[in-house]
Each structure stands twice: as structure tokens, then as C-alpha cells.
Motif scaffolding. Structure first.
Motif, PDB file in Angstrom:
ATOM      1  N   GLY A 233      37.109   4.889  49.565  1.00 13.51           N
ATOM      2  CA  GLY A 233      37.826   3.907  50.366  1.00 13.51           C
ATOM      3  C   GLY A 233      37.842   2.528  49.745  1.00 13.51           C
ATOM      4  O   GLY A 233      37.976   1.521  50.463  1.00 13.51           O
ATOM      5  N   ASP A 234      37.717   2.440  48.422  1.00 18.03           N
ATOM      6  CA  ASP A 234      37.716   1.149  47.728  1.00 18.03           C
ATOM      7  C   ASP A 234      39.155   0.676  47.512  1.00 18.03           C
ATOM      8  O   ASP A 234      39.731   0.807  46.424  1.00 18.03           O
ATOM      9  CB  ASP A 234      37.000   1.272  46.382  1.00 18.03           C
ATOM     10  CG  ASP A 234      35.507   1.499  46.532  1.00 18.03           C
ATOM     11  OD1 ASP A 234      34.990   1.231  47.630  1.00 18.03           O
ATOM     12  OD2 ASP A 234      34.879   1.938  45.558  1.00 18.03           O
ATOM     13  N   ALA A 235      39.721   0.107  48.573  1.00 15.50           N
ATOM     14  CA  ALA A 235      41.130  -0.274  48.538  1.00 15.50           C
ATOM     15  C   ALA A 235      41.420  -1.340  47.480  1.00 15.50           C
ATOM     16  O   ALA A 235      42.470  -1.330  46.833  1.00 15.50           O
ATOM     17  CB  ALA A 235      41.566  -0.766  49.914  1.00 15.50           C
ATOM     18  N   GLY A 236      40.488  -2.274  47.291  1.00 12.15           N
ATOM     19  CA  GLY A 236      40.701  -3.314  46.300  1.00 12.15           C
ATOM     20  C   GLY A 236      40.787  -2.760  44.893  1.00 12.15           C
ATOM     21  O   GLY A 236      41.598  -3.226  44.071  1.00 12.15           O
ATOM     22  N   ALA A 264      44.086  10.524  49.589  1.00 15.78           N
ATOM     23  CA  ALA A 264      43.558   9.877  50.792  1.00 15.78           C
ATOM     24  C   ALA A 264      43.782  10.742  52.028  1.00 15.78           C
ATOM     25  O   ALA A 264      42.896  10.871  52.888  1.00 15.78           O
ATOM     26  CB  ALA A 264      44.214   8.515  50.972  1.00 15.78           C
ATOM     27  N   ASP A 265      44.968  11.335  52.108  1.00 14.34           N
ATOM     28  CA  ASP A 265      45.268  12.211  53.252  1.00 14.34           C
ATOM     29  C   ASP A 265      44.308  13.396  53.300  1.00 14.34           C
ATOM     30  O   ASP A 265      43.772  13.745  54.365  1.00 14.34           O
ATOM     31  CB  ASP A 265      46.706  12.716  53.177  1.00 14.34           C
ATOM     32  CG  ASP A 265      47.735  11.613  53.407  1.00 14.34           C
ATOM     33  OD1 ASP A 265      47.355  10.541  53.923  1.00 14.34           O
ATOM     34  OD2 ASP A 265      48.923  11.834  53.063  1.00 14.34           O
ATOM     35  N   ARG A 266      44.094  14.011  52.153  1.00 11.93           N
ATOM     36  CA  ARG A 266      43.235  15.205  52.119  1.00 11.93           C
ATOM     37  C   ARG A 266      41.771  14.813  52.346  1.00 11.93           C
ATOM     38  O   ARG A 266      41.023  15.561  53.011  1.00 11.93           O
ATOM     39  CB  ARG A 266      43.416  15.954  50.802  1.00 11.93           C
ATOM     40  CG  ARG A 266      44.812  16.555  50.638  1.00 11.93           C
ATOM     41  CD  ARG A 266      44.933  17.339  49.333  1.00 11.93           C
ATOM     42  NE  ARG A 266      44.145  18.544  49.367  1.00 11.93           N
ATOM     43  CZ  ARG A 266      44.609  19.763  49.688  1.00 11.93           C
ATOM     44  NH1 ARG A 266      45.893  19.910  50.024  1.00 11.93           N
ATOM     45  NH2 ARG A 266      43.814  20.817  49.673  1.00 11.93           N
ATOM     46  N   ALA A 267      41.348  13.675  51.795  1.00 12.84           N
ATOM     47  CA  ALA A 267      39.967  13.226  52.004  1.00 12.84           C
ATOM     48  C   ALA A 267      39.713  12.915  53.476  1.00 12.84           C
ATOM     49  O   ALA A 267      38.646  13.230  54.020  1.00 12.84           O
ATOM     50  CB  ALA A 267      39.682  12.008  51.135  1.00 12.84           C
ATOM     51  N   ALA A 278      40.905   5.006  55.082  1.00 17.41           N
ATOM     52  CA  ALA A 278      42.125   5.637  54.597  1.00 17.41           C
ATOM     53  C   ALA A 278      43.328   4.723  54.815  1.00 17.41           C
ATOM     54  O   ALA A 278      44.203   4.608  53.941  1.00 17.41           O
ATOM     55  CB  ALA A 278      42.338   6.970  55.302  1.00 17.41           C
ATOM     56  N   ALA A 279      43.378   4.047  55.951  1.00 16.67           N
ATOM     57  CA  ALA A 279      44.488   3.133  56.238  1.00 16.67           C
ATOM     58  C   ALA A 279      44.497   1.966  55.263  1.00 16.67           C
ATOM     59  O   ALA A 279      45.564   1.522  54.816  1.00 16.67           O
ATOM     60  CB  ALA A 279      44.388   2.633  57.674  1.00 16.67           C
ATOM     61  N   ALA A 280      43.316   1.460  54.900  1.00 14.86           N
ATOM     62  CA  ALA A 280      43.244   0.354  53.944  1.00 14.86           C
ATOM     63  C   ALA A 280      43.761   0.780  52.580  1.00 14.86           C
ATOM     64  O   ALA A 280      44.485   0.028  51.900  1.00 14.86           O
ATOM     65  CB  ALA A 280      41.807  -0.145  53.839  1.00 14.86           C
TER      66      ALA A 280
END
Length: 290
Positions: A233-236, A264-267, A278-280
């Protein structure tokens, strides 16, 4: 038919597959009576793998006990339709296409052919190296039940392992193989280009152990093998990757974004990524799309 159940075999198609499988059958004791070869490259391949085997016209293949059709998927249907009148009742007609099952051989079956669909799940180079790689390889087998022992024997004579695939499942089977292998090549080629921008000619040495481990882990664990910024989830970090890849090659950045979104969807579906994380990630992917 030769003695001790050995067959006269004719090969239609001198691309990367036909000569290799013909050579494997000859090694098993069958006699290859002819092969179609229409280009210099094909002729050289035939001479290397099947020396002294004569060139023939496709219709002449049907003097053999077994006709091996090793041609591209889209060529197979019209070829079978055109050659079907040459079939002799009781003759084995085998194709090696992944996409098709037995339906494409129906014109030959109507003339009395015994039909099999045998697709080796491997990439061919058209050289003797393939004979070694056939050993232990999986071969998708689609056949009427009465011919299952024949299919099993042929595959094992190649040194390979038969895997039953229902006729209705051939298309999804082939799509899975193409998606996994062909798209993997594109993905790795893009990764190599990007890595070369950072480490030059050491790119292959840097990537090889990582990619081999990722493949082994994915085959063993599926989605649980996912690592890296998307899984964390490391969006940056994802945003930075998209920026630098976009500077190097927008097509590579686009591939990264599409695969990261699916990852992201599968995770998230597997419970490895929270909905918030996931949204980020998706937000950065949308913002950074080329």
C-alpha cells in the motif's frame, strides 16, 4: 505400418514445431516418410533435425499412417478442409495447435480419420535443444476416449507427460498459456529496458534472480506471492515509479499502471491490502496514468 507397431509418419509444417516432434517420433522408432518445407529456413531446419527426409506436398502426406499437422492456429482449419478428401479411413491425423480441439479436424474425421489434438505446453526454438526440453513437458491431450491410449503413447514417446484437456476448454487453456508466457516476455523486456537505464549491461544479472524467484513463488503461492509497493500500500512509491517510468518510456509506465491496478484489486480481494490502502494506490495510479 512398420513392424512392432511402428508408424510411417508424415509432417505437414516445417516451422519450429513440426521437425522437432517428427525427430522425437523418429527417435522413438517411427519412420518419418516426408515433410512439407517451402522456405530456405525451413529446409535448413529439416536438414538439421530430419536429415534425408524428403520434401513432399501436403496432399502426399496421406500415404502415411500418421499425419502430423504442425501449422499455425488460423491456418489449420482451411488446411484440414482442403486436405480432408485425401484421408484414408483409419488414418491417424494429429494437430499440435493449442487453441483448437477436435472440431477443427471434423472434415478429416468425416472421411474416416482417427483424430487427436496434442499441444506441447512449451516454447519451441526449432532446434535440437527442444528435444531435451520436451522431456517432462506437459502436452494438452484432447481425444475421443477410445483413442486415449494412442495419445498417451505418442506423448510419452516424445518424452513428455499427457494432460487431459476437454474440447470445450481448449480456448481458455490456450489463452492462459499465451497470457502467461507471451505477456511475460513483453513485461520482462520492458523491465530490462528500464533497468539498463540505471545499471547498464548489468540489468540482466540484477533482474534474473529476482524474476526467477517471483515466478517460482507465484506458481506455488498465487496472489500470496505478491510483494512490493502495491502489496504494502505504498502509494507514494507507486507515484514515483509512474513518474520516472513515464520519463523513460510512456508505454512501460502504462503497463505498470494497468498491472498495478490489477495487483491492487487482487491483493485487496485476498485480504492482503486494506480498502483504504488500496484506494490510495488507485488514486496515484489514476493521477499518474500517461
Amino acid at each position: 505400418m512398420n513392424s512392432a507397431g511402428r508408424l510411417d509418419v508424415a509432417v505437414v509444417g516445417a516451422g519450429r514445431v513440426g521437425p522437432v516432434l517428427g525427430a522425437a517420433l523418429r527417435t522413438a522408432g517411427h519412420r518419418v516418410t516426408g515433410i512439407t518445407a517451402r522456405t530456405r529456413q525451413a529446409a535448413e531446419r529439416v536438414e538439421a533435425l530430419l536429415p534425408d527426409v524428403p520434401w513432399i506436398e501436403p496432399e502426399d502426406a496421406f500415404t502415411a499412417d500418421l499425419v502430423l499437422l504442425a501449422v499455425p492456429d488460423d491456418v489449420l482449419g482451411p488446411l484440414v478442409t482442403g486436405l480432408a478428401p485425401n484421408v484414408r479411413p483409419g488414418q491417424l491425423v494429429v494437430h499440435t495447435c493449442g487453441l483448437h480441439g477436435l472440431g477443427v479436424l471434423e472434415p478429416a474425421a468425416r472421411h474416416g480419420a482417427l483424430t487427436l489434438a496434442l499441444h506441447p505446453a512449451m516454447t519451441f526454438t526449432g532446434t535440437s535443444l527442444d528435444l531435451q526440453r520436451l522431456v517432462g513437458a506437459a502436452v494438452a491431450v484432447t481425444t475421443p476416449p477410445v483413442l486415449a491410449p494412442v495419445a498417451d503413447a505418442l506423448v510419452r514417446e516424445w518424452g513428455a507427460t499427457p494432460v487431459a484437456v476437454a474440447d470445450a476448454d481448449r480456448a481458455v487453456y490456450h489463452a492462459a498459456l499465451a497470457h502467461g508466457s507471451n505477456h511475460l516476455v513483453t513485461l520482462v523486456a520492458q523491465a530490462l529496458d528500464a533497468a539498463r537505464a540505471a545499471v547498464g549491461q548489468d540489468a540482466e544479472r540484477v533482474l534474473r534472480p529476482l524474476l526467477q524467484a517471483a515466478l517460482d513463488n507465484a506458481l506455488r503461492e498465487g496472489d500470496a506471492a505478491l510483494t512490493g509497493p502495491v502489496a504494502r500500500g505504498d502509494a507514494g512509491t507507486v507515484a514515483t515509479h509512474l513518474r520516472v517510468l513515464g520519463d523513460l518510456d510512456p508505454a512501460t509506465a502504462a503497463t505498470y499502471a494497468r498491472l498495478a491496478r490489477v495487483g491492487a484489486d487482487r491483493a485487496q480481494a485476498a485480504g492482503r491490502l486494506t480498502p483504504t490502502a488500496a484506494a490510495a494506490v488507485r488514486t496515484e495510479l489514476t493521477a499518474g496514468e500517461p
